[in-house]
Each structure stands twice: as C-alpha cells, then as structure tokens.
Scaffold this active site. Structure first.
Site, PDB file in Angstrom:
ATOM      1  N   CYS A   6      -2.268   0.808 -12.974  1.00  0.00           N
ATOM      2  CA  CYS A   6      -1.236  -0.011 -11.990  1.00  0.00           C
ATOM      3  C   CYS A   6      -1.706  -1.375 -11.740  1.00  0.00           C
ATOM      4  CB  CYS A   6      -1.534   0.772 -10.608  1.00  0.00           C
ATOM      5  SG  CYS A   6      -0.970   2.512 -10.906  1.00  0.00           S
ATOM      6  N   HIS A  52       7.143   3.197  -7.241  1.00  0.00           N
ATOM      7  CA  HIS A  52       5.799   2.570  -7.885  1.00  0.00           C
ATOM      8  C   HIS A  52       5.870   3.261  -9.530  1.00  0.00           C
ATOM      9  CE1 HIS A  52       1.731   1.661  -9.196  1.00  0.00           C
ATOM     10  NE2 HIS A  52       1.139   2.798  -9.087  1.00  0.00           N
ATOM     11  N   CYS A  69      -4.954  -1.393  -6.674  1.00  0.00           N
ATOM     12  CA  CYS A  69      -5.822  -0.720  -7.215  1.00  0.00           C
ATOM     13  C   CYS A  69      -5.210   0.174  -8.428  1.00  0.00           C
ATOM     14  CB  CYS A  69      -6.286   0.514  -6.167  1.00  0.00           C
ATOM     15  SG  CYS A  69      -4.665   1.566  -5.605  1.00  0.00           S
TER      16      CYS A  69
HETATM   17  C1  LIG Z   1      -1.988   4.590 -11.297  1.00  0.00           C
HETATM   18  C2  LIG Z   1      -2.918   3.639 -10.788  1.00  0.00           C
HETATM   19  O1  LIG Z   1      -3.549   2.887 -11.693  1.00  0.00           O
HETATM   20  C3  LIG Z   1      -3.179   3.513  -9.465  1.00  0.00           C
HETATM   21  C4  LIG Z   1      -2.344   3.985  -8.544  1.00  0.00           C
HETATM   22  O2  LIG Z   1      -1.264   3.584  -7.911  1.00  0.00           O
HETATM   23  S1  LIG Z   1      -2.262   5.622  -8.003  1.00  0.00           S
HETATM   24  C5  LIG Z   1      -0.878   6.281  -7.449  1.00  0.00           C
HETATM   25  C6  LIG Z   1      -0.270   6.964  -8.519  1.00  0.00           C
HETATM   26  N1  LIG Z   1       0.693   7.622  -8.276  1.00  0.00           N
HETATM   27  C7  LIG Z   1       0.952   9.249  -8.072  1.00  0.00           C
HETATM   28  O3  LIG Z   1      -0.296   9.626  -8.032  1.00  0.00           O
HETATM   29  C8  LIG Z   1       1.898   9.616  -7.651  1.00  0.00           C
HETATM   30  C9  LIG Z   1       1.646  10.697  -6.720  1.00  0.00           C
HETATM   31  N2  LIG Z   1       3.212  11.313  -6.428  1.00  0.00           N
HETATM   32  C10 LIG Z   1       3.322  12.572  -6.761  1.00  0.00           C
HETATM   33  O4  LIG Z   1       2.770  13.175  -7.760  1.00  0.00           O
HETATM   34  C11 LIG Z   1       4.604  13.110  -6.102  1.00  0.00           C
HETATM   35  O5  LIG Z   1       5.569  12.331  -5.856  1.00  0.00           O
HETATM   36  C12 LIG Z   1       4.175  13.909  -4.850  1.00  0.00           C
HETATM   37  C13 LIG Z   1       3.334  15.284  -5.165  1.00  0.00           C
HETATM   38  C14 LIG Z   1       3.412  13.247  -3.974  1.00  0.00           C
HETATM   39  C15 LIG Z   1       5.432  14.618  -4.163  1.00  0.00           C
HETATM   40  O6  LIG Z   1       6.220  15.206  -5.035  1.00  0.00           O
HETATM   41  P1  LIG Z   1       7.614  16.079  -4.669  1.00  0.00           P
HETATM   42  O7  LIG Z   1       6.824  17.317  -3.681  1.00  0.00           O
HETATM   43  O8  LIG Z   1       8.226  16.418  -5.811  1.00  0.00           O
HETATM   44  O9  LIG Z   1       8.296  15.179  -3.437  1.00  0.00           O
HETATM   45  P2  LIG Z   1       9.483  15.088  -2.846  1.00  0.00           P
HETATM   46  O10 LIG Z   1      10.321  16.414  -3.211  1.00  0.00           O
HETATM   47  O11 LIG Z   1      10.244  13.929  -2.934  1.00  0.00           O
HETATM   48  O12 LIG Z   1       9.163  15.259  -1.263  1.00  0.00           O
HETATM   49  C16 LIG Z   1       8.718  16.383  -0.793  1.00  0.00           C
HETATM   50  C17 LIG Z   1       9.416  16.527   0.546  1.00  0.00           C
HETATM   51  O13 LIG Z   1       9.051  15.209   1.442  1.00  0.00           O
HETATM   52  C18 LIG Z   1      10.137  14.871   1.844  1.00  0.00           C
HETATM   53  N3  LIG Z   1       9.976  13.169   2.035  1.00  0.00           N
HETATM   54  C19 LIG Z   1       9.405  12.660   1.084  1.00  0.00           C
HETATM   55  N4  LIG Z   1       9.456  11.392   1.723  1.00  0.00           N
HETATM   56  C20 LIG Z   1       9.716  11.240   2.945  1.00  0.00           C
HETATM   57  C21 LIG Z   1      10.078  10.327   3.795  1.00  0.00           C
HETATM   58  N5  LIG Z   1       9.594   8.952   3.539  1.00  0.00           N
HETATM   59  N6  LIG Z   1      10.865  10.597   5.145  1.00  0.00           N
HETATM   60  C22 LIG Z   1      10.985  12.000   5.399  1.00  0.00           C
HETATM   61  N7  LIG Z   1      10.853  12.934   4.391  1.00  0.00           N
HETATM   62  C23 LIG Z   1      10.358  12.440   3.038  1.00  0.00           C
HETATM   63  C24 LIG Z   1      11.429  15.035   0.681  1.00  0.00           C
HETATM   64  O14 LIG Z   1      12.560  14.851   1.330  1.00  0.00           O
HETATM   65  C25 LIG Z   1      10.916  16.371   0.493  1.00  0.00           C
HETATM   66  O15 LIG Z   1      11.531  17.187   1.412  1.00  0.00           O
HETATM   67  P3  LIG Z   1      12.165  18.721   1.113  1.00  0.00           P
HETATM   68  O16 LIG Z   1      11.044  19.423   0.634  1.00  0.00           O
HETATM   69  O17 LIG Z   1      12.605  19.405   2.381  1.00  0.00           O
HETATM   70  O18 LIG Z   1      13.331  18.504   0.241  1.00  0.00           O
END
Ligand SMILES: CC(=O)CC(=O)SCCNC(=O)CCNC(=O)[C@H](O)C(C)(C)COP(=O)(O)OP(=O)(O)OC[C@H]1O[C@@H](n2cnc3c(N)ncnc32)[C@H](O)[C@@H]1OP(=O)(O)O
Length: 425
Positions: A90, A381, A411
């Site tokens: 990242c 991201h 990070c």
């Molecule tokens: C890589 C590097 O070097 C360093 C880094 O940056 S580390 C970070 C790397 N990034 C990650 O690891 C990404 C991690 N994210 C994920 O794996 C997935 O997005 C997750 C597991 C977090 C979620 O996946 P998901 O379940 O498909 O999400 P999604 O369906 O969009 O949302 C689930 C629920 O939350 C709700 N929701 C999400 N954001 C919301 C918000 N801001 N406000 C209100 N509700 C929200 C959605 O509407 C959804 O509701 P329903 O089930 O009622 O439809």
C-alpha cells in the site's frame, strides 16, 4: 553537487470504485494510462519526454512485466520517457514519489511522474502448481511422445483456479485479522473507530462539495466521483454493522470502519524549479523528505501495520521537527483502528521509550488537522493508488493554505510503513 529542491506540480486520479463494479472490465494498465493521460492533458504535457515514470500495482498479472512502461507507451507522453514498476504494497505510490523525488534532487532527472494502480476486480487467477509444472514440461517436450507423457500427469483436481489472497504469506492471516489483534492490544473502542469512519465520509463529501477534487480527479468510464462515498454515514449507522475481522467477543472491526476492496489509479507530477518554470507550472508544495520502516510482526511482537510510527520518529528526528510542527496530517485509513493505534502509540511514553528509543513520547496530533478532506475509508483504497491520492491532495491543501507542512503516513503489508513530509511554497 548539493541536492536541489523538488516540487509537487500536480496530481491526477480516476475516481476510485468499489471492486466488482464499474471498472470490472478495466485492467491496471487501462487505469494507469487513464490517470497519466488526465495529468498530461491538464498540464499540457502531450508528447513531452519526462525524466521518468515510476509506478506499480500490488496485484499484477504475470503478463504485466513492466506495467508502468506499457502504460506510458499507451499514453500521450513521449515514448522516449523511461518507466519502471515499483512495489511496496500500500506504500507503492508514496515510495515511488520518494524515489523520483530523490532522483530529481540529485539532478539525475528534471521531471517525473510517480503513482500506482490496483484492481481487485481484474485480479489474476493462478493455476495449481502441479498443473503449471506439467504444462511447462509439455512446452519443453521435443517429440509428440514426450508431450503425451507429460500430459498424462494432469489430474482433474488440478483445474481449480487459485485466487490471490488478501492475507500475509507468513501468517496466513488477513490484514484485517492482524489489525484486529493490534486493535485489542491498544484498547481501541468501536465508538472511536466508527467516529473516525463517519468523519472520513463527511470530510470527503464536503471536499467534493466545494470542488476540491475538480482539478485532481478525471472522470473515467462514466464515473466522476469515488463511489464508496456515503455522505450519510454517521457513527450511529455504523454502530449497527456486524464485525468482520477478529470475530468473537470484543470484535470491533466492520465493513464500515475498514477500507473496501477498490479499483483505481493515481499519479503525481514532480519536477525541479527550473523545469516547472520553463513549462509555466506552479509548484504546489515542496517535497521535503521520506522514510520507510519495517517491523518484525512475525517474531517481534509488533503489530503488522505498526511500522509508520517507527518511520515517523526517524523522519522527524532527521529533519529536526516535532510531531506537532504540521498543518495537516494525512494518515492512510487502512482501517479506522490503524490510524487510532498509530496515534495512541505516538502518545504512549512506554511505546516511544521501549520501541522507538525516545526519551519523550512523540505526543498527540491536533485531530482537527487530520485527514481534513477525507481518506481511504470514504474514498476507498486501491492499494498502490492510495499514495498518489494523498500526495496530490496534500500538495493542493498546502498550496491553498499558503504555509505550513504536511505529514503523510501509509502502513503497508509485510510489516512496513512509508511516510513523507511536504511543505508549502
Ligand atoms: C495492503 C497494505 O499494504 C496495507 C493496507 O492498507 S491494509 C488494508 C487492506 N485492505 C483490506 O484488507 C480490505 C479489507 N476489506 C474487505 O475485505 C471487505 O471490504 C470487507 C470484508 C471489510 C467488507 O466486505 P463486504 O461484506 O463485501 O462489505 P459490504 O457488503 O460493502 O458491506 C457490508 C455491509 O456494511 C454496510 N456498510 C458498509 N459501509 C457502510 C457505511 N459507511 N455506512 C453504513 N453502512 C455501511 C453495507 O451497506 C453492507 O450492508 P448490507 O449487508 O446491509 O448490504
């Protein structure tokens, strides 16, 4: 030769889009080319031979030998512009910025573009190792008999494709599950995470509302705004979501306070004062310095995403600055709790003494100066593209403000962290 000043002269990105959506058919190369061309068109660089372009992607197809060079060849820059890939998870976009800034400072090049792209919609699917080796043997076979013999080794079970995992190779744990451990260690509450996440959406929405991104984001494939943005996000609404990482009692990390999987690309333009002047480009900010740190999250008892405080401590020391000497703090929100853990660590006398070797804690930051135009929780991201988004936004913020410095902290997977300082000119 003494180093020259290096300036950020502009930036461009395509809107960031949630994975599996509008950019489903776009490749990393398509998106990086679009981001470069948006910059080229905005700054009248068509046909220009730049010093170099450094960019990259965290997740690449095997065919993307030098993704950045191919993107340059597909863009309106001169084909005589050298280009190469960088990969620092990242931190890729920021690491690329540091790399080219150092080359400009040394006089090796006068101008450069740095950036990154990522797509989890167009992620490569790998084939089973045994099947791959067998197919290689088929390729090497010199006679039909040898080819047939190799082919008989193929088994039906070998045909299931392997998807790239969002997990650390050394631990098998998802980054979110690693962060959930750190979140508990630092006692970060669900409320504090949801509050930070809601603020990210509100700040990004306000920045779009006042036209802040008009000269930083180029519409792409019919999208003109980051589509993860939910301006109606409130801590109360976020509080209703179920935990997705570190499941079990006390789990606090949800889809709302974690970054979504995202597609997108971003680039920034850097140059020397003379080069900028020749092309009548306005320096937005001076690139001051950058630092990268790594922690031993496998054996050393440190959290996977905790390297930034180590890098910040070294960067501040080298530049004779304190943590409070900044007008803006741009801390990548991998997860809301990542930012909160970094802030808590830098305030902690024990952490700063025992881990960073400092007599005094780095102290607290003024939260009203943190991610004031939103960050990754709202914008999304696309891993390697986050650095370019932040550098371009911060440079513009400093230009608007006309004074002060900004601190960037990102990070990265593998227990690393990349940080940098920009200064108003
Ligand atoms: C890589 C590097 O070097 C360093 C880094 O940056 S580390 C970070 C790397 N990034 C990650 O690891 C990404 C991690 N994210 C994920 O794996 C997935 O997005 C997750 C597991 C977090 C979620 O996946 P998901 O379940 O498909 O999400 P999604 O369906 O969009 O949302 C689930 C629920 O939350 C709700 N929701 C999400 N954001 C919301 C918000 N801001 N406000 C209100 N509700 C929200 C959605 O509407 C959804 O509701 P329903 O089930 O009622 O439809």
């Amino acid at each position: 030769m003494s180093p020259r000043d290096v300036y950020v002269l502009g930036g461009n990105r395509i809107p960031f889009v949630r994975s599996g959506g509008k950019y489903l058919k776009a490749s990393n190369q398509d998106m990086l080319t679009a981001a470069i061309d948006g910059l080229v068109s905005r700054h009248d660089l068509s046909g220009e031979r730049l010093g170099e372009v450094a960019a990259g992607a965290v997740i690449k197809h095997a065919r993307d030998f030098n993704l950045t060079r191919e993107s340059v060849l597909g863009s309106h820059l001169s084909p005589q512009t050298p280009a190469y890939d960088v990969q620092q998870a990242c931190g890729t976009g920021l690491e690329a910025t540091i790399l080219v800034a150092n080359k400009i400072a040394l006089g090796q090049v006068d101008s450069a573009i740095a950036g990154g792209t990522d797509t989890t919609s167009d992620a490569p699917l790998a084939i089973n190792d045994d099947l791959r080796r067998t197919l290689m043997m088929v390729n090497y076979a010199k006679t039909p008999q040898q080819r047939l013999k190799a082919l008989t080794k193929i088994r039906p079970g070998q045909f299931a494709p392997e998807q790239p995992k969002n997990a650390e190779p050394r631990t098998g744990l998802a980054m979110g599950d690693h962060q959930a451990i750190t979140t508990k260690e630092w006692g970060i509450s669900r409320e504090a995470q949801d509050e930070l996440a809601a603020l990210s959406h509100q700040n990004l929405a306000a920045a779009y509302g006042r036209g802040f991104f008009d000269d930083l984001v180029t519409p792409y494939l019919g999208v003109s705004k980051d589509n993860n943005l939910r301006p109606d996000s409130t801590p109360e609404k976020l509080a209703k979501l179920k935990p997705v990482f570190g499941k079990g009692e006390g789990a606090t990390m949800t889809a709302g306070n974690s970054t979504p999987l995202t597609d997108g690309a971003s680039v920034v333009l850097l140059g020397s004062a003379d080069w900028a002047q020749e092309r009548k480009l306005t320096p937005l900010a001076r690139f001051v310095d950058g630092e990268t740190a790594a922690v031993d999250y496998v054996h050393g008892g440190e959290g996977l995403l905790m390297a930034p405080p180590y890098a910040i401590a070294r960067l501040l020391q080298r530049n004779g600055l304190t943590l409070q000497d900044f007008e803006f703090y741009e801390f990548h929100e991998a997860f809301a709790s990542t930012v909160l853990c970094h802030l808590a660590a830098m305030e902690s006398p024990e952490f700063c003494k025992e881990r960073l070797g400092l007599d005094e804690p780095l102290g607290s930051v003024d939260r009203s100066k943190l991610n004031v135009n939103g960050s990754s929780l709202a914008a999304g991201h696309p891993f390697a593209a986050t650095g370019g988004r932040i550098v371009a936004s911060l440079a513009k913020m400093l230009h608007e403000k006309g004074s002060g410095r900004g601190l960037i902290s990102i990070c990265a997977a593998g227990g690393q962290g990349v940080v940098a300082i920009l200064e108003a000119v």
